[in-house]
Design a protein around this motif. Structure first.
Motif, PDB file in Angstrom:
ATOM      1  N   LEU A  93       7.769 -11.860  15.403  1.00 39.93           N
ATOM      2  CA  LEU A  93       8.319 -11.593  13.869  1.00 39.93           C
ATOM      3  C   LEU A  93       7.145 -11.449  12.960  1.00 39.93           C
ATOM      4  CD1 LEU A  93      10.638 -14.686  14.089  1.00 39.93           C
ATOM      5  CD2 LEU A  93      11.302 -12.251  14.478  1.00 39.93           C
ATOM      6  N   HIS A  94       5.885 -11.935  13.397  1.00 39.06           N
ATOM      7  CA  HIS A  94       4.792 -11.659  12.290  1.00 39.06           C
ATOM      8  C   HIS A  94       4.485 -10.130  12.296  1.00 39.06           C
ATOM      9  CE1 HIS A  94       0.620 -11.976  10.781  1.00 39.06           C
ATOM     10  NE2 HIS A  94       0.317 -11.603  11.661  1.00 39.06           N
ATOM     11  N   GLY A  95       4.400  -9.745  13.290  1.00 39.93           N
ATOM     12  CA  GLY A  95       3.897  -8.325  13.698  1.00 39.93           C
ATOM     13  C   GLY A  95       5.295  -7.261  12.837  1.00 39.93           C
ATOM     14  N   LEU A  96       6.257  -7.820  12.958  1.00 48.12           N
ATOM     15  CA  LEU A  96       7.308  -6.870  12.422  1.00 48.12           C
ATOM     16  C   LEU A  96       7.326  -7.059  10.733  1.00 48.12           C
ATOM     17  CD1 LEU A  96       9.780  -5.093  12.744  1.00 48.12           C
ATOM     18  CD2 LEU A  96      11.358  -7.006  13.128  1.00 48.12           C
ATOM     19  N   SER A  97       7.047  -8.356  10.396  1.00 46.36           N
ATOM     20  CA  SER A  97       6.983  -8.433   8.922  1.00 46.36           C
ATOM     21  C   SER A  97       5.676  -7.680   8.573  1.00 46.36           C
ATOM     22  CB  SER A  97       6.779  -9.895   8.665  1.00 46.36           C
ATOM     23  OG  SER A  97       7.966 -10.789   8.906  1.00 46.36           O
ATOM     24  N   THR A  98       4.574  -7.602   9.134  1.00 47.24           N
ATOM     25  CA  THR A  98       3.624  -6.707   8.768  1.00 47.24           C
ATOM     26  C   THR A  98       3.893  -5.462   8.612  1.00 47.24           C
ATOM     27  OG1 THR A  98       2.054  -8.472   9.658  1.00 47.24           O
ATOM     28  CG2 THR A  98       1.161  -6.349   8.980  1.00 47.24           C
ATOM     29  N   GLU A  99       4.551  -4.893   9.571  1.00 54.42           N
ATOM     30  CA  GLU A  99       4.951  -3.486   9.419  1.00 54.42           C
ATOM     31  C   GLU A  99       5.859  -3.176   8.222  1.00 54.42           C
ATOM     32  OE1 GLU A  99       4.200  -0.653  11.128  1.00 54.42           O
ATOM     33  OE2 GLU A  99       3.586  -1.458  13.073  1.00 54.42           O
ATOM     34  N   MET A 100       6.736  -4.179   8.078  1.00 59.30           N
ATOM     35  CA  MET A 100       7.686  -3.950   6.846  1.00 59.30           C
ATOM     36  C   MET A 100       7.027  -3.790   5.618  1.00 59.30           C
ATOM     37  SD  MET A 100      11.305  -5.550   8.060  1.00 59.30           S
ATOM     38  CE  MET A 100      11.980  -5.045   9.564  1.00 59.30           C
ATOM     39  N   LEU A 101       6.137  -4.911   5.155  1.00 62.28           N
ATOM     40  CA  LEU A 101       5.371  -5.183   4.227  1.00 62.28           C
ATOM     41  C   LEU A 101       4.632  -3.738   3.899  1.00 62.28           C
ATOM     42  CD1 LEU A 101       4.694  -6.441   1.550  1.00 62.28           C
ATOM     43  CD2 LEU A 101       3.239  -7.882   2.882  1.00 62.28           C
ATOM     44  N   HIS A 102       3.973  -3.230   4.871  1.00 65.01           N
ATOM     45  CA  HIS A 102       2.958  -2.176   4.762  1.00 65.01           C
ATOM     46  C   HIS A 102       3.746  -1.017   4.651  1.00 65.01           C
ATOM     47  CE1 HIS A 102       0.623   1.295   6.217  1.00 65.01           C
ATOM     48  NE2 HIS A 102      -0.563   0.624   5.785  1.00 65.01           N
ATOM     49  N   SER A 103       5.176  -0.973   5.315  1.00 69.81           N
ATOM     50  CA  SER A 103       5.911   0.252   4.890  1.00 69.81           C
ATOM     51  C   SER A 103       6.529   0.080   3.411  1.00 69.81           C
ATOM     52  CB  SER A 103       7.234   0.267   5.814  1.00 69.81           C
ATOM     53  OG  SER A 103       8.031   1.393   5.673  1.00 69.81           O
ATOM     54  N   LEU A 104       6.682  -0.942   2.910  1.00 67.22           N
ATOM     55  CA  LEU A 104       7.143  -0.812   1.628  1.00 67.22           C
ATOM     56  C   LEU A 104       6.294  -0.649   0.590  1.00 67.22           C
ATOM     57  CD1 LEU A 104       8.995  -4.579   1.558  1.00 67.22           C
ATOM     58  CD2 LEU A 104       9.881  -2.274   0.677  1.00 67.22           C
ATOM     59  N   LEU A 105       4.627  -1.076   0.942  1.00 69.49           N
ATOM     60  CA  LEU A 105       3.795  -0.539   0.186  1.00 69.49           C
ATOM     61  C   LEU A 105       3.439   0.899   0.095  1.00 69.49           C
ATOM     62  CD1 LEU A 105       0.876  -3.351   0.938  1.00 69.49           C
ATOM     63  CD2 LEU A 105       2.494  -3.144  -1.153  1.00 69.49           C
ATOM     64  N   MET A 106       3.701   1.411   1.386  1.00 67.91           N
ATOM     65  CA  MET A 106       3.605   3.145   1.439  1.00 67.91           C
ATOM     66  C   MET A 106       4.603   3.700   0.522  1.00 67.91           C
ATOM     67  SD  MET A 106       1.362   4.089   3.653  1.00 67.91           S
ATOM     68  CE  MET A 106       1.815   5.659   4.472  1.00 67.91           C
TER      69      MET A 106
END
Length: 292
Positions: free
Chosen positions: A269-282
């Motif tokens: 879940l931590h890995g997926l949260s990081t991917e999603m937050l980075h995607s939002l920043l992109m």
């Protein structure tokens, strides 16, 4: 070239719709197609379906057993370098290309997110980015250093904010210069007949080993670092002025540490949260760069 996953190659059958195709086509979560494809390819593989249900209870039983054994070992019992050599060896020889790619990406994305917060905070704060290009780079104790970086960042940031008497807030102009797609290629990941193990199964297998070869303090810190997903999400939301993004945080309240028995699942879940937050920043960076 990477072959198309089965759920894309088969297409849509209304009489037997694929749940993986539905998740891939759904755009309610902010993930780029290549990341979502890799994630769902890994999630829909045979090892996760048939092997994980057996590995997970065994791994949790070993966590309990190792905790009992470590009560009789010296408090400073630790073999971190050996642990990281074993992890790198296992990842290269047995873990799927998609899982290895996502693991390496995680270090890059985490470093960029912390750099984004530091650059846009109202106080000066330094970061120590970890950006491995190859699996062998992980041998330099990068998993432990990743956890140390996170806690040190939270402590330094909040010490500086307290001393300055300020709080995080949305600046007039956000700095997105550090946010980019990592230069990591799925094609470069090991791809042999033995590279079949999915991400969740690998994490469940490696968690007891992590516990055995680190001190109790290091292992508990690693497990509790997963509770900081909400903390980092709040920091980013404050800077973006967009608290609705916290809906993507899923490790619950940081002041309520959870049992290490579920550390493997929470790490996914931590890995997926990081991917999603980075995607939002992109996405926010791309919108910010659009001409008015």
């Amino acid at each position: 070239m990477n072959p198309e996953p089965e759920f894309l190659a088969q297409g849509h059958d209304p009489a037997n719709p694929s749940p993986w195709l539905a998740l891939y086509l759904d755009r309610s979560t902010p993930l780029p197609d290549k990341v979502k494809k890799a994630w769902l390819t890994d999630s829909s593989c045979a090892s996760r379906q048939y092997l994980l249900p057996f590995l997970r209870p065994l791994a949790r039983a070993f966590i309990i057993l190792i905790q009992i054994i470590k009560t009789f070992l010296p408090r400073r019992w630790s073999h971190s370098r050996l642990l990281h050599r074993i992890l790198a060896w296992g990842l290269k020889r047995f873990v799927s290309p998609e899982a290895n790619w996502l693991i390496l990406r995680h270090f890059h994305l985490g470093a960029q997110i912390l750099s984004f917060i530091a650059a846009n905070a109202p106080v000066a704060i330094t970061t120590t980015p970890l950006e491995p290009r190859h699996i062998d780079d992980l041998k330099d104790e990068l998993f432990v250093k990743h956890d140390l970086n996170l806690f040190n960042f939270v402590i330094r940031l909040n010490q500086a904010l307290r001393e300055a008497g300020v709080d995080l807030h949305a600046p007039e102009q956000l700095d997105f210069s550090m946010i980019r797609d990592p230069a990591l290629l799925l094609e470069d990941m090991p791809r042999s007949r033995l590279n079949f193990l999915d991400l969740q199964s690998a994490i469940e297998l490696f968690t007891p080993l992590y516990q055995l070869l680190l001190t109790d303090n290091d292992f508990w810190r690693a497990a509790n670092s997963l509770q900081l997903d909400e903390t980092i999400g709040i920091y980013a939301a404050k800077l973006l002025g967009a608290p609705q993004h916290l809906i993507l945080v899923n490790n619950h309240h940081p002041l309520v540490p959870l049992s290490t028995l579920r550390a493997g699942h929470r790490l996914v879940l931590h890995g997926l949260s990081t991917e999603m937050l980075h995607s939002l920043l992109m996405e926010t960076k791309a919108a910010d760069e659009q001409p008015a």
